[in-house]
Design a protein around this motif. Structure first.
Motif, PDB file in Angstrom:
ATOM      1  N   GLY A 185      -3.067  -0.103  -6.286  1.00  0.00           N
ATOM      2  CA  GLY A 185      -2.120  -1.173  -6.004  1.00  0.00           C
ATOM      3  C   GLY A 185      -1.091  -1.361  -7.097  1.00  0.00           C
ATOM      4  O   GLY A 185      -1.430  -1.810  -8.198  1.00  0.00           O
ATOM      5  N   HIS A 186       0.173  -1.012  -6.795  1.00  0.00           N
ATOM      6  CA  HIS A 186       1.246  -1.210  -7.778  1.00  0.00           C
ATOM      7  C   HIS A 186       2.508  -1.766  -7.110  1.00  0.00           C
ATOM      8  O   HIS A 186       3.620  -1.470  -7.525  1.00  0.00           O
ATOM      9  CB  HIS A 186       1.518   0.065  -8.589  1.00  0.00           C
ATOM     10  N   GLU A 187       2.283  -2.560  -6.078  1.00  0.00           N
ATOM     11  CA  GLU A 187       3.403  -3.276  -5.440  1.00  0.00           C
ATOM     12  C   GLU A 187       2.978  -4.747  -5.337  1.00  0.00           C
ATOM     13  O   GLU A 187       2.679  -5.252  -4.273  1.00  0.00           O
ATOM     14  CB  GLU A 187       3.692  -2.691  -4.064  1.00  0.00           C
ATOM     15  N   ILE A 188       2.948  -5.388  -6.493  1.00  0.00           N
ATOM     16  CA  ILE A 188       2.272  -6.682  -6.637  1.00  0.00           C
ATOM     17  C   ILE A 188       3.272  -7.833  -6.682  1.00  0.00           C
ATOM     18  O   ILE A 188       4.231  -7.794  -7.469  1.00  0.00           O
ATOM     19  CB  ILE A 188       1.461  -6.668  -7.965  1.00  0.00           C
ATOM     20  N   TYR A 235       6.705  -0.277   8.254  1.00  0.00           N
ATOM     21  CA  TYR A 235       6.841   0.948   7.503  1.00  0.00           C
ATOM     22  C   TYR A 235       6.123   0.838   6.174  1.00  0.00           C
ATOM     23  O   TYR A 235       6.149   1.740   5.375  1.00  0.00           O
ATOM     24  CB  TYR A 235       8.329   1.306   7.370  1.00  0.00           C
ATOM     25  N   ARG A 236       5.460  -0.310   5.964  1.00  0.00           N
ATOM     26  CA  ARG A 236       4.608  -0.457   4.789  1.00  0.00           C
ATOM     27  C   ARG A 236       3.483  -1.427   5.126  1.00  0.00           C
ATOM     28  O   ARG A 236       3.743  -2.515   5.652  1.00  0.00           O
ATOM     29  CB  ARG A 236       5.442  -1.071   3.647  1.00  0.00           C
ATOM     30  N   PHE A 237       2.258  -1.028   4.819  1.00  0.00           N
ATOM     31  CA  PHE A 237       1.152  -1.988   4.890  1.00  0.00           C
ATOM     32  C   PHE A 237       1.198  -2.857   3.645  1.00  0.00           C
ATOM     33  O   PHE A 237       1.452  -2.356   2.537  1.00  0.00           O
ATOM     34  CB  PHE A 237      -0.192  -1.262   4.955  1.00  0.00           C
ATOM     35  N   VAL A 257       0.860  -1.189   0.000  1.00  0.00           N
ATOM     36  CA  VAL A 257       0.000   0.000   0.000  1.00  0.00           C
ATOM     37  C   VAL A 257       0.892   1.233   0.000  1.00  0.00           C
ATOM     38  O   VAL A 257       1.576   1.521   0.980  1.00  0.00           O
ATOM     39  CB  VAL A 257      -0.917   0.005   1.245  1.00  0.00           C
ATOM     40  N   CYS A 258       0.887   1.944  -1.140  1.00  0.00           N
ATOM     41  CA  CYS A 258       1.751   3.111  -1.336  1.00  0.00           C
ATOM     42  C   CYS A 258       0.949   4.377  -1.052  1.00  0.00           C
ATOM     43  O   CYS A 258      -0.262   4.413  -1.271  1.00  0.00           O
ATOM     44  CB  CYS A 258       2.225   3.103  -2.795  1.00  0.00           C
ATOM     45  N   HIS A 259       1.644   5.421  -0.607  1.00  0.00           N
ATOM     46  CA  HIS A 259       0.917   6.676  -0.377  1.00  0.00           C
ATOM     47  C   HIS A 259       0.324   7.217  -1.689  1.00  0.00           C
ATOM     48  O   HIS A 259      -0.686   7.924  -1.671  1.00  0.00           O
ATOM     49  CB  HIS A 259       1.818   7.727   0.295  1.00  0.00           C
ATOM     50  N   SER A 260       0.922   6.854  -2.813  1.00  0.00           N
ATOM     51  CA  SER A 260       0.352   7.268  -4.109  1.00  0.00           C
ATOM     52  C   SER A 260      -1.038   6.674  -4.306  1.00  0.00           C
ATOM     53  O   SER A 260      -1.867   7.250  -5.021  1.00  0.00           O
ATOM     54  CB  SER A 260       1.246   6.811  -5.264  1.00  0.00           C
ATOM     55  N   ASP A 261      -1.302   5.521  -3.689  1.00  0.00           N
ATOM     56  CA  ASP A 261      -2.652   4.933  -3.778  1.00  0.00           C
ATOM     57  C   ASP A 261      -3.663   5.905  -3.156  1.00  0.00           C
ATOM     58  O   ASP A 261      -4.759   6.108  -3.704  1.00  0.00           O
ATOM     59  CB  ASP A 261      -2.726   3.585  -3.038  1.00  0.00           C
ATOM     60  N   GLY A 271       5.172  -3.742 -10.951  1.00  0.00           N
ATOM     61  CA  GLY A 271       5.327  -2.457 -10.283  1.00  0.00           C
ATOM     62  C   GLY A 271       4.330  -1.433 -10.788  1.00  0.00           C
ATOM     63  O   GLY A 271       3.152  -1.741 -10.984  1.00  0.00           O
ATOM     64  N   CYS A 272       4.817  -0.214 -11.032  1.00  0.00           N
ATOM     65  CA  CYS A 272       3.915   0.929 -11.256  1.00  0.00           C
ATOM     66  C   CYS A 272       3.386   1.055 -12.672  1.00  0.00           C
ATOM     67  O   CYS A 272       2.490   1.853 -12.915  1.00  0.00           O
ATOM     68  CB  CYS A 272       4.634   2.209 -10.880  1.00  0.00           C
ATOM     69  N   PHE A 273       3.975   0.324 -13.634  1.00  0.00           N
ATOM     70  CA  PHE A 273       3.435   0.443 -15.000  1.00  0.00           C
ATOM     71  C   PHE A 273       3.416  -0.919 -15.673  1.00  0.00           C
ATOM     72  O   PHE A 273       4.179  -1.818 -15.304  1.00  0.00           O
ATOM     73  CB  PHE A 273       4.217   1.477 -15.825  1.00  0.00           C
ATOM     74  N   LEU A 332       8.748  -3.065  -5.257  1.00  0.00           N
ATOM     75  CA  LEU A 332       8.332  -2.729  -6.625  1.00  0.00           C
ATOM     76  C   LEU A 332       7.996  -1.251  -6.819  1.00  0.00           C
ATOM     77  O   LEU A 332       7.956  -0.766  -7.943  1.00  0.00           O
ATOM     78  CB  LEU A 332       7.131  -3.588  -7.050  1.00  0.00           C
ATOM     79  N   CYS A 333       7.718  -0.539  -5.712  1.00  0.00           N
ATOM     80  CA  CYS A 333       7.567   0.925  -5.851  1.00  0.00           C
ATOM     81  C   CYS A 333       8.460   1.639  -4.845  1.00  0.00           C
ATOM     82  O   CYS A 333       9.397   2.328  -5.230  1.00  0.00           O
ATOM     83  CB  CYS A 333       6.118   1.369  -5.707  1.00  0.00           C
ATOM     84  N   ALA A 334       8.218   1.455  -3.545  1.00  0.00           N
ATOM     85  CA  ALA A 334       9.043   2.155  -2.541  1.00  0.00           C
ATOM     86  C   ALA A 334      10.520   1.833  -2.745  1.00  0.00           C
ATOM     87  O   ALA A 334      11.385   2.704  -2.631  1.00  0.00           O
ATOM     88  CB  ALA A 334       8.607   1.748  -1.135  1.00  0.00           C
TER      89      ALA A 334
HETATM   90 ZN    ZN Z   1       3.916   3.722  -5.202  1.00  0.00          ZN
END
Ligand code: ZN
Ligand code: NAP
Length: 346
Positions: free
Chosen positions: A62-65, A337-339, A40-44, A88-90, A157-159
């Protein structure tokens, strides 16, 4: 079509709720991934609440799959059924512009196709990883080492790549004094990478109570940004600051903490622009830079680097139904530090 269970935001002001939709059939170059975990990214939150504008609803963030390949197209070469895989993000880009050709698809001149809140080449909205399955072209799919703890890998994949990429680009390493501004999902990965590469790392945090965690993550020093005396003592101190803050903050204050020729790198994206006084840059010939996630090649490199050095995210695994509470906690800087969502709970 492949029916999929998910959670979606239906509007910018409603909580996420159960949602069903269909993924495309597996094409010749596609892999079907059964999703096991999604970070779960803050960008979500920024996008689900339309803080950057232009959000497409309903939205499945969701982009940390991470997950396991359950079907492959007939021309797939790099994955087999049963392999671990990450997204990841794309999930696509033009593949022909200079940036795509150089493996920097995140800067695709035609615009990368976001894993969610984007539109694919047919114009259909893309849906992300808060879902049971995803179909992705193998070229945009990553290999995950089975030596890593899977629930701790998604956030790489993102952070992970968002902090690794600028650290590599600016050759941050041994002998550098590095400030990591904001200790959240991105910040804690920045600490791990910078420490692992030999930098002297200071966490700059607005939360007094994160000092012990910062040290446990490997940071050498901790500074509470609300303490004026501490901030004064750090003037002209850093070679680099990696700024991961998601909310409004005064860039001029942090530019003052850089040495001559130091660089402030923004990766955080507050909803509104931050004013920069030119004096903050010209006094000391300072640089303000930015960086967006990373390309597929570099993301694979980062994943391999993490597997070699046993670097993973520190996570709190949650059930899908608890996503709205997790968003509220992130907004209160209460994430260690990450959900990560366990998709078995969907
Ligand atoms: Zn992200
Ligand atoms: P996060 O886990 O919520 O962490 C953000 C951290 O910022 C917080 O833990 C907090 O750290 C600090 N912070 C929050 N509000 C603050 C405030 N009002 N004043 C000062 N500090 C504050 O978020 P994240 O997932 O790491 O994402 C961080 C930002 O990066 C988001 O804006 C996200 O959209 C962006 N992002 C950018 C990219 C990219 O490619 N450039 C990729 C992913 C995410 P302390 O408690 O230590 O102060």
């Amino acid at each position: 079509m492949i029916p999929v269970k998910a959670y979606a935001a239906n509007t910018a002001t409603t909580p996420l709720a159960p949602f069903g939709f269909d993924r495309r059939e597996v094409g010749p170059k596609d892999v079907l991934i059964d999703i096991l975990y999604c970070g779960v990214c803050h960008s979500d939150i920024h996008q689900a609440r339309d803080e950057w504008g232009g959000s497409i609803f309903p939205m499945v963030p969701g982009h940390e799959i991470v997950g396991r390949v359950s079907k492959i197209g007939k021309d797939v070469k790099q994955f087999n059924v049963g392999d671990l895989a990450g997204v990841g993000c794309f999930v696509d880009s033009c593949r022909t512009c200079v940036n795509c050709q150089e493996g920097l698809e995140q800067y695709c001149e035609k615009g990368m196709v976001g894993t969610y809140n984007g539109r694919d080449k047919e114009g259909a909205p893309t849906y992300g990883g808060y879902s049971s399955k995803i179909v992705v072209d193998e070229q945009y799919t990553l290999h995950i080492s089975s030596n890593l703890q899977l629930e701790r890998v998604g956030p790489l994949l993102c952070a992970g790549i968002t902090t690794y990429s600028p650290i590599m680009h600016w050759n941050i390493g041994n002998g550098h004094k590095v400030g990591v501004l904001g200790l959240g999902g991105l910040g804690h990965m920045a600490v791990k990478f910078a420490v692992s590469l030999g930098s002297e790392v200071t966490v700059l945090s607005s939360s007094k109570n994160k000092e012990a965690d910062a040290k446990k993550l490997g940071a050498h020093h901790f500074a509470h940004t609300g303490n004026e005396a501490t901030m004064k003592s750090l003037r002209s101190h850093f070679d680099f600051i990696i700024d991961t803050v998601s909310a409004q903050h005064d860039l001029n204050l942090y530019l003052g903490l850089l040495k001559r020729d130091g660089t402030h790198i923004v990766v955080g994206v507050p909803p509104a622009p931050e004013p920069v006084h030119h004096f903050s840059l010209i006094g000391g010939r300072k640089k303000l830079g930015g960086s967006l996630i990373g390309g597929i090649k570099e993301t694979q490199e980062m994943l391999d680097f993490c597997a070699e050095r046993n670097i993973m995210s520190d996570v709190e695994v949650i059930a899908m139904k608890d996503i709205n509470g997790a968003y509220e906690r992130m907004l209160k800087n209460d994430v260690r530090y990450r959900f990560v969502i366990d998709m078995a709970t969907l």
